[in-house]
Motif scaffolding. Structure first.
Motif, PDB file in Angstrom:
ATOM      1  N   GLU A   1       1.041  -1.240  -0.136  1.00 21.23           N
ATOM      2  CA  GLU A   1      -0.100   0.185  -0.135  1.00 21.23           C
ATOM      3  C   GLU A   1       0.924   1.318   0.071  1.00 21.23           C
ATOM      4  O   GLU A   1       0.612   2.134  -0.708  1.00 21.23           O
ATOM      5  CB  GLU A   1      -0.965   0.002   1.160  1.00 21.23           C
ATOM      6  CG  GLU A   1      -2.241  -0.916   1.068  1.00 21.23           C
ATOM      7  CD  GLU A   1      -2.887  -0.598  -0.124  1.00 21.23           C
ATOM      8  OE1 GLU A   1      -3.371   0.442  -0.537  1.00 21.23           O
ATOM      9  OE2 GLU A   1      -3.146  -1.592  -0.933  1.00 21.23           O
ATOM     10  N   LYS A   2       2.000   1.188   0.814  1.00 22.62           N
ATOM     11  CA  LYS A   2       3.157   2.328   0.745  1.00 22.62           C
ATOM     12  C   LYS A   2       3.620   2.716  -0.611  1.00 22.62           C
ATOM     13  O   LYS A   2       3.712   3.687  -1.103  1.00 22.62           O
ATOM     14  CB  LYS A   2       4.088   2.125   1.987  1.00 22.62           C
ATOM     15  CG  LYS A   2       4.852   3.314   1.993  1.00 22.62           C
ATOM     16  CD  LYS A   2       4.170   4.412   2.504  1.00 22.62           C
ATOM     17  CE  LYS A   2       5.226   5.508   2.663  1.00 22.62           C
ATOM     18  NZ  LYS A   2       4.316   6.953   3.133  1.00 22.62           N
ATOM     19  N   GLN A   3       3.698   1.637  -1.135  1.00 22.52           N
ATOM     20  CA  GLN A   3       4.519   1.784  -2.613  1.00 22.52           C
ATOM     21  C   GLN A   3       3.397   2.433  -3.603  1.00 22.52           C
ATOM     22  O   GLN A   3       3.769   3.219  -4.277  1.00 22.52           O
ATOM     23  CB  GLN A   3       4.870   0.364  -3.124  1.00 22.52           C
ATOM     24  CG  GLN A   3       6.086   0.069  -2.534  1.00 22.52           C
ATOM     25  CD  GLN A   3       6.744  -1.584  -3.036  1.00 22.52           C
ATOM     26  OE1 GLN A   3       5.878  -2.436  -3.126  1.00 22.52           O
ATOM     27  NE2 GLN A   3       8.012  -1.743  -3.356  1.00 22.52           N
ATOM     28  N   LYS A   4       2.316   1.907  -3.419  1.00 22.97           N
ATOM     29  CA  LYS A   4       1.009   2.326  -4.160  1.00 22.97           C
ATOM     30  C   LYS A   4       0.762   3.970  -4.051  1.00 22.97           C
ATOM     31  O   LYS A   4       0.706   4.682  -5.162  1.00 22.97           O
ATOM     32  CB  LYS A   4      -0.273   1.611  -4.038  1.00 22.97           C
ATOM     33  CG  LYS A   4      -0.142   0.318  -4.743  1.00 22.97           C
ATOM     34  CD  LYS A   4      -1.514  -0.655  -4.086  1.00 22.97           C
ATOM     35  CE  LYS A   4      -1.241  -1.861  -4.752  1.00 22.97           C
ATOM     36  NZ  LYS A   4      -2.500  -2.661  -4.212  1.00 22.97           N
ATOM     37  N   GLU A   5       1.099   4.173  -2.963  1.00 20.55           N
ATOM     38  CA  GLU A   5       0.868   5.533  -2.227  1.00 20.55           C
ATOM     39  C   GLU A   5       2.048   6.641  -3.085  1.00 20.55           C
ATOM     40  O   GLU A   5       1.861   7.554  -3.220  1.00 20.55           O
ATOM     41  CB  GLU A   5       0.789   5.785  -0.932  1.00 20.55           C
ATOM     42  CG  GLU A   5      -0.351   5.531  -0.115  1.00 20.55           C
ATOM     43  CD  GLU A   5      -0.135   5.533   1.308  1.00 20.55           C
ATOM     44  OE1 GLU A   5       0.654   6.473   1.757  1.00 20.55           O
ATOM     45  OE2 GLU A   5      -0.840   4.759   2.054  1.00 20.55           O
ATOM     46  N   LEU A   6       3.206   5.868  -2.709  1.00 21.92           N
ATOM     47  CA  LEU A   6       4.407   6.514  -3.483  1.00 21.92           C
ATOM     48  C   LEU A   6       4.258   6.887  -4.856  1.00 21.92           C
ATOM     49  O   LEU A   6       4.607   7.778  -5.449  1.00 21.92           O
ATOM     50  CB  LEU A   6       5.650   5.816  -3.058  1.00 21.92           C
ATOM     51  CG  LEU A   6       6.181   5.910  -1.638  1.00 21.92           C
ATOM     52  CD1 LEU A   6       6.927   4.948  -0.963  1.00 21.92           C
ATOM     53  CD2 LEU A   6       6.352   7.444  -1.248  1.00 21.92           C
ATOM     54  N   ILE A   7       3.978   5.818  -5.487  1.00 23.26           N
ATOM     55  CA  ILE A   7       3.777   5.839  -7.150  1.00 23.26           C
ATOM     56  C   ILE A   7       2.706   6.976  -7.325  1.00 23.26           C
ATOM     57  O   ILE A   7       3.096   7.927  -8.292  1.00 23.26           O
ATOM     58  CB  ILE A   7       3.117   4.331  -7.718  1.00 23.26           C
ATOM     59  CG1 ILE A   7       4.421   3.496  -7.236  1.00 23.26           C
ATOM     60  CG2 ILE A   7       2.599   4.670  -8.977  1.00 23.26           C
ATOM     61  CD1 ILE A   7       3.848   2.105  -7.629  1.00 23.26           C
ATOM     62  N   GLU A   8       1.768   7.017  -6.538  1.00 23.61           N
ATOM     63  CA  GLU A   8       0.684   8.172  -7.135  1.00 23.61           C
ATOM     64  C   GLU A   8       1.219   9.438  -6.552  1.00 23.61           C
ATOM     65  O   GLU A   8       1.149  10.295  -7.452  1.00 23.61           O
ATOM     66  CB  GLU A   8      -0.459   7.780  -6.299  1.00 23.61           C
ATOM     67  CG  GLU A   8      -1.681   8.751  -6.675  1.00 23.61           C
ATOM     68  CD  GLU A   8      -2.170   8.926  -7.859  1.00 23.61           C
ATOM     69  OE1 GLU A   8      -2.574   9.754  -8.234  1.00 23.61           O
ATOM     70  OE2 GLU A   8      -1.940   8.006  -8.532  1.00 23.61           O
ATOM     71  N   SER A   9       1.999   9.491  -5.547  1.00 29.00           N
ATOM     72  CA  SER A   9       2.404  11.043  -5.140  1.00 29.00           C
ATOM     73  C   SER A   9       3.580  11.232  -6.139  1.00 29.00           C
ATOM     74  O   SER A   9       3.659  12.462  -6.577  1.00 29.00           O
ATOM     75  CB  SER A   9       2.961  11.023  -3.725  1.00 29.00           C
ATOM     76  OG  SER A   9       2.184  10.657  -2.846  1.00 29.00           O
ATOM     77  N   PHE A  10       4.540  10.346  -6.417  1.00 23.66           N
ATOM     78  CA  PHE A  10       5.725  10.721  -7.264  1.00 23.66           C
ATOM     79  C   PHE A  10       5.102  10.799  -8.727  1.00 23.66           C
ATOM     80  O   PHE A  10       5.632  11.788  -9.474  1.00 23.66           O
ATOM     81  CB  PHE A  10       6.701   9.591  -7.342  1.00 23.66           C
ATOM     82  CG  PHE A  10       7.948   9.900  -8.024  1.00 23.66           C
ATOM     83  CD1 PHE A  10       8.485  10.949  -7.884  1.00 23.66           C
ATOM     84  CD2 PHE A  10       8.706   8.805  -8.894  1.00 23.66           C
ATOM     85  CE1 PHE A  10       9.865  11.261  -8.238  1.00 23.66           C
ATOM     86  CE2 PHE A  10       9.809   8.956  -9.438  1.00 23.66           C
ATOM     87  CZ  PHE A  10      10.405  10.187  -9.273  1.00 23.66           C
ATOM     88  N   GLY A  11       4.007  10.373  -9.116  1.00 24.22           N
ATOM     89  CA  GLY A  11       3.307  10.600 -10.290  1.00 24.22           C
ATOM     90  C   GLY A  11       2.832  11.945 -10.272  1.00 24.22           C
ATOM     91  O   GLY A  11       2.815  12.591 -11.731  1.00 24.22           O
ATOM     92  N   VAL A  12       1.961  12.379  -9.374  1.00 26.81           N
ATOM     93  CA  VAL A  12       1.507  13.797  -9.456  1.00 26.81           C
ATOM     94  C   VAL A  12       2.669  14.887  -9.426  1.00 26.81           C
ATOM     95  O   VAL A  12       2.435  15.680 -10.474  1.00 26.81           O
ATOM     96  CB  VAL A  12       0.671  13.746  -8.217  1.00 26.81           C
ATOM     97  CG1 VAL A  12       0.436  15.381  -7.905  1.00 26.81           C
ATOM     98  CG2 VAL A  12      -0.496  12.912  -8.068  1.00 26.81           C
TER      99      VAL A  12
END
Length: 157
Positions: free
Chosen positions: A5-16
């Motif tokens: 879940e943390k990696q998914k959050e980081l992917i979204e944050s880094f993506g934004v």
């Protein structure tokens, strides 16, 4: 591939953040996935499944990221699959190339400034100020890269 879940959050944050820097949402998420995923190389299918993207969106993102040199790929003997990887670890080379591109941009801005009408002095002054700032930035960045300082971070090696 299992993402936490943390990696998914980081992917979204880094993506934004990357979207704000000009990448499309799919480009940004693919680049983020390749940076954050525990595996350093991913196949087309792993990227598509990991981000729940269509084949078209995945293909366009990979081709676009390859074109702007943010990612690379390799093949393995006896396999047709391509394994994509982030070029984040090659930041020194990319940074030097980006600064060189800025030099060309500034040179063109200077030529534009020289050929502008004299009827817009305020605008012309702002354009000159921009080119002077960019010249300063490029010079200082290049000096820092070449010389560094005694307390410089390890990436200046």
């Amino acid at each position: 591939m299992n993402l936490t879940e943390k990696q998914k959050e980081l992917i979204e944050s880094f993506g934004v953040i990357q979207e704000r820097m000009g990448l499309t949402p799919a480009f940004a998420r693919v680049n983020a996935l390749l940076t954050i995923c525990d595996e350093t190389e991913l196949t087309f299918e792993q990227i598509q499944d990991g981000l729940n993207l269509s084949k078209s969106a995945t293909s366009n993102a990979l081709q676009g990221l390859l074109a702007i040199d943010r990612i690379g790929y390799k093949t393995k003997p006896g396999e047709r699959k391509r394994y994509f990887f982030s070029k984040l670890d090659q930041f020194r080379i990319i940074f030097k190339k980006d600064v060189l591109s800025l030099r060309h941009y500034v040179d063109l801005l200077k030529e534009i400034h020289l050929n502008r009408t004299k009827n817009t002095p305020e605008y012309n002054d702002k354009l000159k100020e921009l080119t002077e700032f960019m010249d300063y930035f490029i010079t200082e960045t290049s000096t820092l890269q070449k010389n560094g300082r005694s307390n410089r971070p390890s990436f200046f090696v």
